[in-house]
Design an enzyme around this catalytic site. Sequence first.
Site, PDB file in Angstrom:
ATOM      1  N   ASP A  42       0.840  -1.205   0.000  1.00  0.00           N
ATOM      2  CA  ASP A  42       0.000   0.000   0.000  1.00  0.00           C
ATOM      3  C   ASP A  42       0.872   1.251   0.000  1.00  0.00           C
ATOM      4  O   ASP A  42       0.693   2.154  -0.817  1.00  0.00           O
ATOM      5  CB  ASP A  42      -0.924  -0.011   1.229  1.00  0.00           C
ATOM      6  CG  ASP A  42      -1.731  -1.289   1.309  1.00  0.00           C
ATOM      7  OD1 ASP A  42      -2.591  -1.491   0.445  1.00  0.00           O
ATOM      8  OD2 ASP A  42      -1.475  -2.105   2.218  1.00  0.00           O
ATOM      9  N   GLU A 287       2.438  -6.563  -5.290  1.00  0.00           N
ATOM     10  CA  GLU A 287       2.113  -5.736  -6.462  1.00  0.00           C
ATOM     11  C   GLU A 287       3.305  -4.901  -6.935  1.00  0.00           C
ATOM     12  O   GLU A 287       3.703  -4.951  -8.093  1.00  0.00           O
ATOM     13  CB  GLU A 287       0.929  -4.818  -6.123  1.00  0.00           C
ATOM     14  CG  GLU A 287       0.564  -3.894  -7.260  1.00  0.00           C
ATOM     15  CD  GLU A 287      -0.810  -3.260  -7.124  1.00  0.00           C
ATOM     16  OE1 GLU A 287      -1.735  -3.894  -6.582  1.00  0.00           O
ATOM     17  OE2 GLU A 287      -0.966  -2.116  -7.596  1.00  0.00           O
TER      18      GLU A 287
HETATM   19  O1  TRH Z   1       4.743  -5.962   0.716  1.00  0.00           O
HETATM   20  P1  TRH Z   1       3.888  -6.600  -0.272  1.00  0.00           P
HETATM   21  O2  TRH Z   1       3.584  -8.001  -0.017  1.00  0.00           O
HETATM   22  O3  TRH Z   1       2.542  -5.795  -0.424  1.00  0.00           O
HETATM   23  C1  TRH Z   1       1.279  -6.389  -0.563  1.00  0.00           C
HETATM   24  C2  TRH Z   1       0.727  -6.319  -1.927  1.00  0.00           C
HETATM   25  O4  TRH Z   1       0.777  -5.025  -2.426  1.00  0.00           O
HETATM   26  C3  TRH Z   1      -0.688  -6.798  -1.945  1.00  0.00           C
HETATM   27  O5  TRH Z   1      -1.232  -6.699  -3.221  1.00  0.00           O
HETATM   28  C4  TRH Z   1      -1.471  -5.980  -1.003  1.00  0.00           C
HETATM   29  O6  TRH Z   1      -2.779  -6.386  -0.985  1.00  0.00           O
HETATM   30  C5  TRH Z   1      -0.852  -6.106   0.346  1.00  0.00           C
HETATM   31  O7  TRH Z   1       0.474  -5.677   0.316  1.00  0.00           O
HETATM   32  C6  TRH Z   1      -1.602  -5.298   1.369  1.00  0.00           C
HETATM   33  O8  TRH Z   1       4.581  -6.528  -1.716  1.00  0.00           O
HETATM   34  P2  TRH Z   1       4.824  -5.331  -2.725  1.00  0.00           P
HETATM   35  O9  TRH Z   1       3.545  -4.860  -3.314  1.00  0.00           O
HETATM   36  O10 TRH Z   1       5.840  -5.795  -3.633  1.00  0.00           O
HETATM   37  O11 TRH Z   1       5.412  -4.142  -1.848  1.00  0.00           O
HETATM   38  C7  TRH Z   1       6.711  -4.165  -1.338  1.00  0.00           C
HETATM   39  C8  TRH Z   1       7.288  -2.784  -1.373  1.00  0.00           C
HETATM   40  O12 TRH Z   1       8.482  -2.751  -0.594  1.00  0.00           O
HETATM   41  C9  TRH Z   1       7.695  -2.336  -2.762  1.00  0.00           C
HETATM   42  O13 TRH Z   1       7.392  -0.964  -2.921  1.00  0.00           O
HETATM   43  C10 TRH Z   1       9.196  -2.521  -2.801  1.00  0.00           C
HETATM   44  C11 TRH Z   1       9.530  -2.201  -1.378  1.00  0.00           C
HETATM   45  N1  TRH Z   1      10.825  -2.741  -0.876  1.00  0.00           N
HETATM   46  C12 TRH Z   1      11.798  -1.850  -0.484  1.00  0.00           C
HETATM   47  O14 TRH Z   1      11.611  -0.617  -0.580  1.00  0.00           O
HETATM   48  N2  TRH Z   1      12.981  -2.343   0.009  1.00  0.00           N
HETATM   49  C13 TRH Z   1      13.217  -3.658   0.111  1.00  0.00           C
HETATM   50  O15 TRH Z   1      14.313  -4.064   0.569  1.00  0.00           O
HETATM   51  C14 TRH Z   1      12.202  -4.570  -0.325  1.00  0.00           C
HETATM   52  C15 TRH Z   1      12.444  -6.056  -0.239  1.00  0.00           C
HETATM   53  C16 TRH Z   1      11.015  -4.077  -0.806  1.00  0.00           C
END
Ligand code: TRH
Length: 392
Positions: A42, A287
């Site tokens: 989010d 996402e």
């Molecule tokens: O964290 P998520 O599993 O988020 C999920 C999904 O968005 C899902 O659809 C939603 O319903 C739920 O949350 C509530 O995975 P996502 O979407 O990949 O988000 C991770 C974020 O973290 C992304 O913006 C990348 C960031 N990130 C970093 O900034 N640094 C890091 O080291 C890593 C591993 C990720």
Amino acid sequence: MPKALLTMVNCGPPSFSRQHTMSTPPSLTWDIFCRVIDNFGDIGVTWRLARQLAQDYGFNVRLWVDDLPSASRLIAGLDITKTVNHCAQVEIRHWQTTLPDNVTPGDIVIEAFACDLPEPWLDAMGACRKAPLWINLEYLSAEDWVDGCHGMRSIHPSRGLIKHFFFPGFTAGTGGLLKERDLDRQRESFQANAIAKPGELQVSLFAYPNAALGSLLDAWQHGGREVRCRIPEGRVLESLAPWLGHRPQPGEPVQRGRLQLDVIPFSDQDGYDRLLWQSDFNIVRGEDSFVRAQWARRPFLWHIYPQDEQAHLVKLEAFLQRYTEGLPEAAANALRSAQRDWNSERDMQNAWSELEVQLPALLAHARVWAHKQQEMGDLASRLVHFVQNQIQ
Ligand code: TRH
């Protein structure tokens, strides 16, 4: 289509064209509301959008987020003790139960992922001489129904305010995917200077806990080439610990056969992009990381966010159908098997051995796919066009 959306989308077909009809004054102000439900998706998506609207378009953007500690994990320089921060040209506000008295809504209000705008904010929107343009930014899906729902409107039953539904997606009829203007230049320059150990396969692993992880690690440990797997600290360590016999700490390298495991600190978003660019193969989730893996132009495995009634498996198949178009049959089959086994938490050893031989074909395809997606226009540019057409 999600059941909740069926009741919300109660009026009107898409009411915009994607024509660039007027230039948008940079003085437009945007409010983006983000409620952190769980994980980082989010805040990951809303922060990326806020930052791009501010940096690439010069808009004034306020991001309201209810969970500053989560936000601070991926926003460099965010001070969680402050209710107002300024980072990368975005004003970040702590969204608390009461809203500050001296703030009036901007020209555009984005409600991310149906997070329910606070009632006092809706009061303030209703009191504006010209009501702000209210947009609900939806979750990403490759399913066919998205094209039909993108741009639909609904009228608030008691206030008369109109809400517009904006759907990210993979087709020209949707809102597209978030991508910063300068991203490819940065990636190309990073990848041109990256140093790789000959023969080694570099992997990044960002996933939910998954019972299949041990079998994948077995495959790498006993496989035909060296694998270096970097794992940002997070929930997947719950599945790593039983395989390893302990929970590893960041900075503690682990060698098992041909596999080197490195747990690394969770970085800010830019740092995570670099990890994806550095790796030959990425395991991503949710996402935003899923989209970033596509812009990295490298083969990847997607751990989709699990939903009730296995709804996520339908979303996975919809994506695979689009993504495997134009991919040679053997590579497409290997990818489908690996994606299905990983998301059903089944043994990955066979799936990996089939996938590994297809990596060159998958790499070539990843480039073609990213190019195709990019040609359709990114999410922020489609959103700005949408806004232009609504407010003229
Ligand atoms: O964290 P998520 O599993 O988020 C999920 C999904 O968005 C899902 O659809 C939603 O319903 C739920 O949350 C509530 O995975 P996502 O979407 O990949 O988000 C991770 C974020 O973290 C992304 O913006 C990348 C960031 N990130 C970093 O900034 N640094 C890091 O080291 C890593 C591993 C990720």
